[in-house]
Design a protein around this motif. Sequence first.
Motif, PDB file in Angstrom:
ATOM      1  N   ASN A 169      14.458  16.281  11.966  1.00 18.75           N
ATOM      2  CA  ASN A 169      15.187  17.433  12.501  1.00 18.75           C
ATOM      3  C   ASN A 169      15.775  18.172  11.303  1.00 18.75           C
ATOM      4  OD1 ASN A 169      17.363  19.072  13.500  1.00 18.75           O
ATOM      5  ND2 ASN A 169      17.271  17.917  15.430  1.00 18.75           N
ATOM      6  N   ARG A 176       9.285  10.516  22.052  1.00 19.21           N
ATOM      7  CA  ARG A 176       9.293  11.978  22.133  1.00 19.21           C
ATOM      8  C   ARG A 176      10.668  12.502  22.532  1.00 19.21           C
ATOM      9  NH1 ARG A 176       4.235  10.517  23.722  1.00 19.21           N
ATOM     10  NH2 ARG A 176       2.476  11.710  22.851  1.00 19.21           N
ATOM     11  N   THR A 177      11.221  11.939  23.614  1.00 14.39           N
ATOM     12  CA  THR A 177      12.510  12.441  24.091  1.00 14.39           C
ATOM     13  C   THR A 177      13.643  12.081  23.129  1.00 14.39           C
ATOM     14  OG1 THR A 177      12.548  10.520  25.559  1.00 14.39           O
ATOM     15  CG2 THR A 177      11.963  12.610  26.543  1.00 14.39           C
ATOM     16  N   PHE A 209      13.037  14.938  20.441  1.00 12.09           N
ATOM     17  CA  PHE A 209      13.160  16.321  20.907  1.00 12.09           C
ATOM     18  C   PHE A 209      14.473  16.601  21.643  1.00 12.09           C
ATOM     19  CE2 PHE A 209       8.543  16.103  20.211  1.00 12.09           C
ATOM     20  CZ  PHE A 209       8.361  17.254  19.456  1.00 12.09           C
ATOM     21  N   ASN A 210      15.106  15.563  22.181  1.00 15.11           N
ATOM     22  CA  ASN A 210      16.445  15.729  22.783  1.00 15.11           C
ATOM     23  C   ASN A 210      17.551  15.617  21.752  1.00 15.11           C
ATOM     24  OD1 ASN A 210      15.129  15.927  25.201  1.00 15.11           O
ATOM     25  ND2 ASN A 210      15.904  14.016  26.079  1.00 15.11           N
ATOM     26  N   GLU A 211      17.163  15.422  20.493  1.00 12.16           N
ATOM     27  CA  GLU A 211      18.089  15.315  19.360  1.00 12.16           C
ATOM     28  C   GLU A 211      19.009  14.096  19.445  1.00 12.16           C
ATOM     29  OE1 GLU A 211      19.224  19.078  17.343  1.00 12.16           O
ATOM     30  OE2 GLU A 211      18.975  19.976  19.330  1.00 12.16           O
ATOM     31  N   GLU A 235       2.013  18.504  19.319  1.00  8.42           N
ATOM     32  CA  GLU A 235       3.247  18.589  20.116  1.00  8.42           C
ATOM     33  C   GLU A 235       4.477  18.982  19.318  1.00  8.42           C
ATOM     34  OE1 GLU A 235       3.861  15.160  22.728  1.00  8.42           O
ATOM     35  OE2 GLU A 235       1.813  14.525  22.267  1.00  8.42           O
ATOM     36  N   ILE A 236       4.410  18.911  17.986  1.00  9.54           N
ATOM     37  CA  ILE A 236       5.649  19.092  17.222  1.00  9.54           C
ATOM     38  C   ILE A 236       6.205  20.508  17.308  1.00  9.54           C
ATOM     39  CG2 ILE A 236       5.356  17.168  15.619  1.00  9.54           C
ATOM     40  CD1 ILE A 236       4.276  19.033  13.558  1.00  9.54           C
ATOM     41  N   GLY A 252       6.542  21.893  20.110  1.00  5.48           N
ATOM     42  CA  GLY A 252       7.087  21.967  21.462  1.00  5.48           C
ATOM     43  C   GLY A 252       6.022  22.214  22.515  1.00  5.48           C
ATOM     44  N   VAL A 269       8.003  18.948  26.878  1.00 11.46           N
ATOM     45  CA  VAL A 269       9.032  18.599  25.885  1.00 11.46           C
ATOM     46  C   VAL A 269       9.227  19.788  24.938  1.00 11.46           C
ATOM     47  CG1 VAL A 269       9.783  16.851  24.232  1.00 11.46           C
ATOM     48  CG2 VAL A 269       8.156  16.223  26.002  1.00 11.46           C
ATOM     49  N   LEU A 292      10.827  22.479  22.173  1.00 12.60           N
ATOM     50  CA  LEU A 292      11.432  22.347  20.846  1.00 12.60           C
ATOM     51  C   LEU A 292      12.524  23.403  20.700  1.00 12.60           C
ATOM     52  CD1 LEU A 292      11.409  21.169  17.924  1.00 12.60           C
ATOM     53  CD2 LEU A 292       9.695  22.902  17.368  1.00 12.60           C
ATOM     54  N   VAL A 328      11.679  21.714  12.698  1.00 15.01           N
ATOM     55  CA  VAL A 328      11.088  20.405  12.402  1.00 15.01           C
ATOM     56  C   VAL A 328      10.455  20.421  11.010  1.00 15.01           C
ATOM     57  CG1 VAL A 328       9.268  18.768  13.022  1.00 15.01           C
ATOM     58  CG2 VAL A 328      10.610  19.847  14.813  1.00 15.01           C
TER      59      VAL A 328
END
Length: 450
Positions: free
Chosen positions: A158, A269-270, A273-275, A289-290, A292, A296, A298, A302
């Motif tokens: 992040n 993932r969560t 992506f949910n920090e 997927e990175i 977003g 899920v 973004l 990243v």
Amino acid sequence: MKRKWIGGLAAGTLMVGLLAGCGSSNSDGGSDSGNVNLRLYTYGTEEAYNWKATIAAYEKAKPGVTVEVVNLSEKGDTAEASKKLDLAAASSEQMDILMFSDAAGYAQRVSLGMAEPLDDYIAKDGFKVEEDYKVDTRLNGKVYALPGKFNPWYVLLNKDHLDEAGLPVPTDWTWDEYAEYAKKLTKGEGASKRYGTYFHGPQGGGWMEFVKLMMLNQPHGSDFLKADGSSNMDDPNFKRTLELRVKMEKEDQSSVPYTDMISQKLAYRTQFFNESASMITIGSWMNTEIGGTDKVPLTFHVAVAPFPKNDPDDEIGYTPVTTDYVAVAASSKHKQEAYDFVRWYTTEGQLVQGKNVPAWNKVKAEEIANILETVLAGTKNPELVDKESLVNTLVASKASELVPPASYQAEVYKAVNEEYEKLILGNQDIDTTVKNSQERVQKIIDANKK
């Protein structure tokens, strides 16, 4: 003969008589047309592998050769595809080119005699696998497949959290530095605590990469067993990995607790992506997927860093890697033509396909950047991804020597997983964990020798 696209085994079985006839008439180039028809068995879907455009490019470059794609799973399910591949082999269908999705499946089919050794073809071509490719596909000293895509593990970060902590994006770092980053990125307490990192394993004998983190970045000996089936549990990097995991979870409290992962069935993932966690170590299948996705999204920047080293003087880049093992079927009547396709597909063909980063070493950084540009364009917010760090990491990555999986590998993984749980849940110390793991693995090896 026109190329037909066969969606599954049933259609392939219906076609086998016709295709086998076509193949046999061309086996010595003695047919009127001189055409050779090759059948490629794969789990790769059209969406994921862009077969139509890829095969069309090859057929244009190789007049007289047609390639027929036999899709063994319409949803790209590798387990389903493996079963259908074995059934097709048992039914003596015409097979020329085979794709295996993992090292275990590749080694198993080689032991069954399904794949042709490629060493003579490679010698004639005048290249060395270890120089031309980032993945060493040798089994028992022979090459039975060439690697297609290249999915190394890396670290997702992040970048907003890094900036907040005043930390640069790492380009060359050690596990000690990873631990320091995790400590500095950890913030808050209780239910709202943000952890520096999340490790998604081990669990249930799977995701065992997370118990051998400091074995996986070595050129040799990256697994609990050696290539000859003997134990590698005395490798000091196994103990060092345990020390790292305990330090980060128990002392620094910078990694999500193992109990939380298991009891809450957490998903990597969560977590990222949910920090909830600022860094995750994971495979580059995440490239798609990175930026977003609908499921899920973004909401932050990243960056990507290489898999950490053990010591500052170690060579950068060694990391776990998944690839496609592309082989010539031992039963093929067109082995040279099949090999020619395999070599093309795993080199220039990867660029034509444009779906994955290739394992081919001759690919330039700008070509990888172009492929990743296309991949990221399929995500929701590609502008939030630090593309330079992603490209640099993938270019620097390489696989360690392939260790052929033993038939009892799952037993070994389960035993080590159980000993790790005793350690991380506070029921035994590190030295006892190492000793018990060594003894249990040796017992499994001995039992399977009888």
